[in-house]
Design a protein around this motif. Sequence first.
Motif, PDB file in Angstrom:
ATOM      1  N   VAL A 227       0.845  -1.201   0.000  1.00  0.00           N
ATOM      2  CA  VAL A 227       0.000   0.000   0.000  1.00  0.00           C
ATOM      3  C   VAL A 227       0.882   1.253   0.000  1.00  0.00           C
ATOM      4  CG1 VAL A 227      -1.791   1.279   1.220  1.00  0.00           C
ATOM      5  CG2 VAL A 227      -1.794  -1.237   1.243  1.00  0.00           C
ATOM      6  N   ALA A 228       0.579   2.184  -0.905  1.00  0.00           N
ATOM      7  CA  ALA A 228       1.283   3.467  -0.943  1.00  0.00           C
ATOM      8  C   ALA A 228       0.519   4.468  -0.074  1.00  0.00           C
ATOM      9  CB  ALA A 228       1.378   3.974  -2.381  1.00  0.00           C
ATOM     10  N   TYR A 229       1.161   4.907   1.011  1.00  0.00           N
ATOM     11  CA  TYR A 229       0.514   5.899   1.871  1.00  0.00           C
ATOM     12  C   TYR A 229       1.580   6.722   2.590  1.00  0.00           C
ATOM     13  CZ  TYR A 229       1.457   3.005   6.044  1.00  0.00           C
ATOM     14  OH  TYR A 229       2.059   2.304   7.053  1.00  0.00           O
ATOM     15  N   ASP A 230       1.172   7.913   3.033  1.00  0.00           N
ATOM     16  CA  ASP A 230       2.031   8.803   3.813  1.00  0.00           C
ATOM     17  C   ASP A 230       1.276   9.204   5.068  1.00  0.00           C
ATOM     18  OD1 ASP A 230       4.068   9.056   1.732  1.00  0.00           O
ATOM     19  OD2 ASP A 230       2.635  10.331   0.678  1.00  0.00           O
ATOM     20  N   ILE A 231       2.022   9.405   6.164  1.00  0.00           N
ATOM     21  CA  ILE A 231       1.418   9.948   7.374  1.00  0.00           C
ATOM     22  C   ILE A 231       2.431  10.888   8.006  1.00  0.00           C
ATOM     23  CG2 ILE A 231       2.125   7.957   8.790  1.00  0.00           C
ATOM     24  CD1 ILE A 231      -0.586   8.427  10.340  1.00  0.00           C
ATOM     25  N   TYR A 232       1.988  12.121   8.290  1.00  0.00           N
ATOM     26  CA  TYR A 232       2.904  13.121   8.825  1.00  0.00           C
ATOM     27  C   TYR A 232       2.148  14.058   9.755  1.00  0.00           C
ATOM     28  CZ  TYR A 232       0.882  15.476   4.726  1.00  0.00           C
ATOM     29  OH  TYR A 232       0.010  15.972   3.777  1.00  0.00           O
ATOM     30  N   GLN A 233       2.879  14.609  10.730  1.00  0.00           N
ATOM     31  CA  GLN A 233       2.263  15.507  11.697  1.00  0.00           C
ATOM     32  C   GLN A 233       1.966  16.854  11.053  1.00  0.00           C
ATOM     33  OE1 GLN A 233       4.365  15.784  15.413  1.00  0.00           O
ATOM     34  NE2 GLN A 233       3.136  17.505  16.148  1.00  0.00           N
ATOM     35  N   VAL A 234       0.822  17.451  11.426  1.00  0.00           N
ATOM     36  CA  VAL A 234       0.444  18.767  10.914  1.00  0.00           C
ATOM     37  C   VAL A 234       0.392  19.760  12.065  1.00  0.00           C
ATOM     38  CG1 VAL A 234      -0.804  17.885   8.913  1.00  0.00           C
ATOM     39  CG2 VAL A 234      -2.006  18.146  11.084  1.00  0.00           C
ATOM     40  N   ASP A 235       0.600  21.030  11.741  1.00  0.00           N
ATOM     41  CA  ASP A 235       0.663  22.071  12.756  1.00  0.00           C
ATOM     42  C   ASP A 235      -0.736  22.627  13.017  1.00  0.00           C
ATOM     43  OD1 ASP A 235       1.685  23.827  14.582  1.00  0.00           O
ATOM     44  OD2 ASP A 235       2.407  25.282  13.099  1.00  0.00           O
ATOM     45  N   LEU A 236      -1.601  21.773  13.546  1.00  0.00           N
ATOM     46  CA  LEU A 236      -2.961  22.139  13.914  1.00  0.00           C
ATOM     47  C   LEU A 236      -3.206  21.698  15.349  1.00  0.00           C
ATOM     48  CD1 LEU A 236      -4.902  20.947  10.721  1.00  0.00           C
ATOM     49  CD2 LEU A 236      -4.335  23.310  11.307  1.00  0.00           C
ATOM     50  N   ARG A 237      -4.094  22.378  16.050  1.00  0.00           N
ATOM     51  CA  ARG A 237      -4.428  22.017  17.422  1.00  0.00           C
ATOM     52  C   ARG A 237      -5.534  20.974  17.435  1.00  0.00           C
ATOM     53  NH1 ARG A 237      -3.165  25.092  21.852  1.00  0.00           N
ATOM     54  NH2 ARG A 237      -5.205  24.655  22.777  1.00  0.00           N
ATOM     55  N   GLY A 238      -5.257  19.866  18.114  1.00  0.00           N
ATOM     56  CA  GLY A 238      -6.283  18.859  18.314  1.00  0.00           C
ATOM     57  C   GLY A 238      -7.064  19.146  19.593  1.00  0.00           C
ATOM     58  N   ARG A 239      -7.665  18.110  20.144  1.00  0.00           N
ATOM     59  CA  ARG A 239      -8.426  18.283  21.382  1.00  0.00           C
ATOM     60  C   ARG A 239      -7.493  18.635  22.537  1.00  0.00           C
ATOM     61  NH1 ARG A 239     -11.534  12.979  22.556  1.00  0.00           N
ATOM     62  NH2 ARG A 239      -9.518  12.137  21.919  1.00  0.00           N
ATOM     63  N   THR A 240      -7.996  19.465  23.412  1.00  0.00           N
ATOM     64  CA  THR A 240      -7.242  19.858  24.599  1.00  0.00           C
ATOM     65  C   THR A 240      -7.663  18.991  25.779  1.00  0.00           C
ATOM     66  OG1 THR A 240      -7.010  22.136  23.854  1.00  0.00           O
ATOM     67  CG2 THR A 240      -6.746  21.731  26.195  1.00  0.00           C
ATOM     68  N   PHE A 241      -6.667  18.488  26.515  1.00  0.00           N
ATOM     69  CA  PHE A 241      -6.926  17.667  27.682  1.00  0.00           C
ATOM     70  C   PHE A 241      -6.353  18.351  28.911  1.00  0.00           C
ATOM     71  CE2 PHE A 241      -6.875  14.837  24.082  1.00  0.00           C
ATOM     72  CZ  PHE A 241      -7.957  14.006  24.317  1.00  0.00           C
ATOM     73  N   GLY A 242      -6.910  18.051  30.073  1.00  0.00           N
ATOM     74  CA  GLY A 242      -6.392  18.667  31.277  1.00  0.00           C
ATOM     75  C   GLY A 242      -6.992  18.092  32.537  1.00  0.00           C
ATOM     76  N   LEU A 243      -6.430  18.502  33.654  1.00  0.00           N
ATOM     77  CA  LEU A 243      -6.918  18.097  34.963  1.00  0.00           C
ATOM     78  C   LEU A 243      -8.086  18.978  35.379  1.00  0.00           C
ATOM     79  CD1 LEU A 243      -3.460  17.643  36.684  1.00  0.00           C
ATOM     80  CD2 LEU A 243      -5.121  15.814  36.275  1.00  0.00           C
ATOM     81  N   GLY A 244      -9.018  18.397  36.105  1.00  0.00           N
ATOM     82  CA  GLY A 244     -10.156  19.151  36.607  1.00  0.00           C
ATOM     83  C   GLY A 244     -11.123  19.545  35.511  1.00  0.00           C
ATOM     84  N   ARG A 245     -12.261  20.097  35.944  1.00  0.00           N
ATOM     85  CA  ARG A 245     -13.286  20.574  35.012  1.00  0.00           C
ATOM     86  C   ARG A 245     -13.897  21.854  35.570  1.00  0.00           C
ATOM     87  NH1 ARG A 245     -10.860  17.292  32.657  1.00  0.00           N
ATOM     88  NH2 ARG A 245     -11.623  15.461  31.504  1.00  0.00           N
ATOM     89  N   VAL A 246     -14.404  22.685  34.681  1.00  0.00           N
ATOM     90  CA  VAL A 246     -15.139  23.871  35.086  1.00  0.00           C
ATOM     91  C   VAL A 246     -16.410  23.921  34.258  1.00  0.00           C
ATOM     92  CG1 VAL A 246     -13.851  25.373  33.485  1.00  0.00           C
ATOM     93  CG2 VAL A 246     -15.039  26.362  35.460  1.00  0.00           C
ATOM     94  N   GLY A 247     -17.532  24.185  34.919  1.00  0.00           N
ATOM     95  CA  GLY A 247     -18.822  24.227  34.241  1.00  0.00           C
ATOM     96  C   GLY A 247     -19.811  25.044  35.047  1.00  0.00           C
ATOM     97  N   ARG A 248     -21.080  24.934  34.686  1.00  0.00           N
ATOM     98  CA  ARG A 248     -22.100  25.758  35.322  1.00  0.00           C
ATOM     99  C   ARG A 248     -23.238  24.900  35.856  1.00  0.00           C
ATOM    100  NH1 ARG A 248     -21.442  31.057  34.197  1.00  0.00           N
ATOM    101  NH2 ARG A 248     -23.590  31.545  34.780  1.00  0.00           N
ATOM    102  N   LEU A 249     -23.780  25.320  36.991  1.00  0.00           N
ATOM    103  CA  LEU A 249     -25.013  24.739  37.502  1.00  0.00           C
ATOM    104  C   LEU A 249     -26.183  25.267  36.682  1.00  0.00           C
ATOM    105  CD1 LEU A 249     -24.312  25.281  41.304  1.00  0.00           C
ATOM    106  CD2 LEU A 249     -24.223  23.090  40.099  1.00  0.00           C
TER     107      LEU A 249
END
Length: 371
Positions: A227-249
């Motif tokens: 199979v002919a294929y290429d895979i390379y990193q792109v300079d785009l922001r994916g999903r952000t992950f982190g500790l804790g959460r902030v939301g609203r009641l």
Amino acid sequence: MFAHGQTVIQMMEKLAPKHYAEEWDKVGLQVGTLQKHVKKVLVALEVTDVVVEEAIREQADLIITHHPLIFRPLSHLIVDYAQGRKLERLIKHDIAVYAAHTNLDIVDGGMNDWMAEALGLSDVKPLAETHTEKLYKLVVFVPLDHQERVLQAMFEAGAGWIGNYSHCSFNIEGTGTFLPQEGTDPFIGQQGRIERVKEMRIETIVPEGVRSKVVQAMLKAHPYEEVAYDIYQVDLRGRTFGLGRVGRLSEAKPLAEFAAQVKEAFNVSAVRVVGDLDRTVQKVAVLGGSGSKYVRDALRAGADVYVSGDIDYHTAQDALADGISIIDPGHHAEEIMKERVAAYLQEKLNEAGYETEVLASNTPTDPFQHL
């Protein structure tokens, strides 16, 4: 048929991939082996002596814990002391221990989302960003009559997401050339003859966490021997992950009323509260475990109240001066993970046709008593 230990952990790591863990953390297999079949799994917040006794009593082969059993380097393993005796009993009874800690905290649909859900928060976002998922571009060349098959295989494996849009790709038709050499078994063409084939160039975005899965799905669906294929990193922001959460009641309420809600949500007998009990709160930050060092993040997020455990005296004084309320239900509020992880694993094992049983530990492990 019982699931192999590695199979159980693969399911666990689909929920909480190890690469999401903080660098300082100790996650993964800590005691025993996964090279065996597992009849019963016990899910616990931490591995105490009474949890080990529960595992022995239940004839569990594997304990999945949130708090790592071995966190600091062991300088000795002497069975005269508590830690040594605990490890000795685990090994003698062939009980493996696997820890999912900050990776379970950080991941979408993990600990901190469960805590935010228990508090009834909406519009939930990470409190303290830890990393952004890398994105890759996958380009593959496919004969026209296999375009949809290969494309769908990649989408089903997790490719093609841009923000809230799924099934994103770019497709352009062209001509591929190749000459099958001796020893080949070409899907199209003959050995020793140059072939020109109408092909589709498919481009799609692949998140880091599913890169291997997408590539394997693409290769399996593709008809070509090579199979002919290429895979390379792109300079785009994916999903952000982190500790804790902030939301609203859903609606604002007095701090005292919300404190009572926190007690009920996390099934604790008491909470420590910082702030005016009559003050109205609506924007909430929550972080499982020890949260003193993230009060500033809660302030920057504009939270009215911060829910976390192990808040120290001076941090509480500073928070009071800064005008943010705190509710401390204790570190043990994280035991909400036991039922959630057990239910998740049992569902996945049942779907795969395994007879392995998953139990949530019912042994109390909170070292504190409230009098």
